[in-house]
Enzyme design. Structure first.
Site, PDB file in Angstrom:
ATOM      1  N   HIS A  39       0.686   4.940  -1.856  1.00  0.00           N
ATOM      2  CA  HIS A  39       0.208   6.098  -1.037  1.00  0.00           C
ATOM      3  C   HIS A  39       1.283   6.845  -0.190  1.00  0.00           C
ATOM      4  CE1 HIS A  39      -3.460   4.980  -2.619  1.00  0.00           C
ATOM      5  NE2 HIS A  39      -3.369   3.605  -2.381  1.00  0.00           N
TER       6      HIS A  39
ATOM      7  N   CYS B 208      -7.899  -3.023  -4.135  1.00  0.00           N
ATOM      8  CA  CYS B 208      -6.517  -2.506  -4.192  1.00  0.00           C
ATOM      9  C   CYS B 208      -5.569  -3.920  -4.253  1.00  0.00           C
ATOM     10  CB  CYS B 208      -6.257  -1.673  -3.096  1.00  0.00           C
ATOM     11  SG  CYS B 208      -6.171   0.105  -3.278  1.00  0.00           S
TER      12      CYS B 208
ATOM     13  N   CYS C  64       0.709  -1.132   0.101  1.00  0.00           N
ATOM     14  CA  CYS C  64      -0.086  -0.060   0.153  1.00  0.00           C
ATOM     15  C   CYS C  64       1.108   1.296  -0.003  1.00  0.00           C
ATOM     16  CB  CYS C  64      -1.000   0.001   1.266  1.00  0.00           C
ATOM     17  SG  CYS C  64      -1.973  -1.310   1.236  1.00  0.00           S
TER      18      CYS C  64
ATOM     19  N   ARG D 211     -12.880  -1.440  -0.765  1.00  0.00           N
ATOM     20  CA  ARG D 211     -11.960  -0.692  -1.660  1.00  0.00           C
ATOM     21  C   ARG D 211     -10.478  -1.248  -1.112  1.00  0.00           C
ATOM     22  NH1 ARG D 211      -9.911   0.465  -4.993  1.00  0.00           N
ATOM     23  NH2 ARG D 211      -8.926   2.374  -5.610  1.00  0.00           N
TER      24      ARG D 211
END
Lengths: 127, 292
Positions: free
Chosen positions: B210, B253, B206, B249
């Site tokens: 991000h 991802c 992640c 969500r």
């Protein structure tokens, strides 16, 4: 006295019996070995058995990657197609899909292993 | 003073001592860094993230990240604000309000558990007795159980409409998650590890998108910052043509990087939500919202 008289006969007799027993046993062993070899040979030649083995191995690796929380999405898809191919009698297709699933599961396990410490270095640090 | 042999011995000893000191120093330094990272200090993590994003987005206040990419993508922000004039999530809020007031099996309803519904800032929290993170969705099903009703499926429409109503009632509340005990710290750490662990065939974490690449483009879309990633859920996604949950969500991802997703409300996702919510402490809640 009588015992001493039969002693010379008893010893060779026992030796002969022992030799016969050993010969029998070794014959049995060699028969068992040749039976096992022929079983293995037939297994090696039986594509259904080979496909089953490949699928079992893929399933085991998939279970290990699930345990590690690092399943790759393609692995269960390949496992499913290997299972279906085996059921349909397409043994080479089953082996091919199962081998691919095993390779992916192996790679995901390598990833899980590496990430046990690698994740620590991915956050910003306080200046 | 010293003969040649003695001088050589002294010189060798001095070099050995220096090497030993240097290696000890390096080892101690490494241990200090490693232990700093291994033993989580949630508040230090939060401050470090805020500082990082302030440097990455100097024109964006940390609180503005509640709007995700719309905090720094001007064009997308304009389109988003236009959509907010007639928000497509309104129907979900209305339906959620109806469900909220509908009697459960024993005649009670959700207000027995959640009052007027403005409770989103209480979630997620770590329940010491149960030893796990409790999310709003889990609390909704616990409430149903207490009233003799069956649990709702976590990927179903009914629970998402209820959370949409509760999120709407809670708008403007400040995120204030506490990590108050050992169990909570373990759950926080677990979520933090999940967020930073590479997974899937594409080998992405992640954090790859991000943190490291936040603000860059992935195809036509900007990548959002970790701050504020939990503030606006549930969200109406244009791609889904419906309101969906944060865990949906997450699953999307995870799937995008070629990994098999976990089920909604799994321990993994709840701990991840706990970590992300802590990181966003101080930001206002502004769900439900619209996302592409």
């Amino acid at each position: 006295m009588k015992i001493l008289n039969i002693f010379p006969i008893t010893v060779p007799l026992l030796a002969v019996l022992l030799l016969a027993a050993c010969t029998d046993q070794s014959q049995e062993q060699s028969q068992e070995q040749s039976q096992e070899q022929s079983n293995e040979q037939s297994a090696a030649e039986d594509p259904a058995l080979l496909a089953r083995e490949a699928l079992d191995q893929a399933q085991a690796q998939y279970d290990a990657s699930r345990q590690a929380g690092h399943v790759w999405a393609r692995t269960p898809v390949l496992l499913k197609s290997a299972t279906e191919a085996l059921a349909a009698g397409d043994f080479s297709g089953a082996i091919s899909a199962a081998d691919q699933a095993t390779r992916l599961a192996d790679a995901s396990l390598t990833q899980a292993q590496a990430e046990q410490t690698a994740w620590l270095h991915r956050f910003p640090k306080m200046p | 003073m010293f003969n040649g042999k003695e001088f050589t011995t002294i010189r060798r000893s001095a070099i050995a001592a220096m090497l030993l000191a240097l290696s000890s120093y390096s080892l101690l330094g490494y241990m200090a860094i490693f232990s700093h990272q291994a033993v989580a200090d949630p508040e230090a993590d939060r401050q470090a993230m805020r500082t990082f994003y302030q440097k990455r987005f100097p024109d964006v206040a940390p609180e503005a990240h509640k709007d995700g990419v719309y905090a720094f993508d001007e064009n997308a922000r304009e389109q988003w604000l236009e959509l907010e004039d007639f928000p497509p999530y309104e129907i979900a809020i209305d339906e959620g309000q109806e469900l909220f007031a509908t009697p459960l099996a024993d005649g009670g309803n959700y207000s027995d558990c959640f009052g007027d519904g403005a409770v989103k800032n209480r979630f997620p929290y770590f329940d010491e007795q149960q030893g796990e993170v409790i999310t709003l969705e889990l609390a909704i099903n616990t409430c149903r159980d207490q009233h003799g009703d069956q649990p709702l499926p976590y990927n179903g429409a009914e629970i998402t409409r209820l959370t949409a109503y509760i999120a709407f009632q809670s708008r403007g509340q400040t995120i204030a998650v506490a990590v108050a005990n050992e169990g909570a710290l373990a759950a926080y750490n677990d979520g933090k590890r999940f967020y930073a662990s590479r997974r899937g065939q594409l080998n992405f974490a992640c954090t790859s998108c991000h943190v490291q690449l936040a603000g860059n483009r992935l195809r036509a879309e900007h990548l959002s910052a970790s701050l504020g990633q939990v503030s606006h859920w549930p969200a109406y996604r244009l791609k889904w043509q419906d309101v969906g949950s944060l865990h949906q969500r997450f699953a999307r991802c995870i799937k995008q990087v070629g990994a098999e997703p976990f089920p909604p409300q799994s321990k993994e996702y709840r701990n991840l939500e706990y970590f992300l919510t802590y990181i966003s402490n101080g930001l206002p809640l502004n769900g439900p919202s619209i996302r592409k």
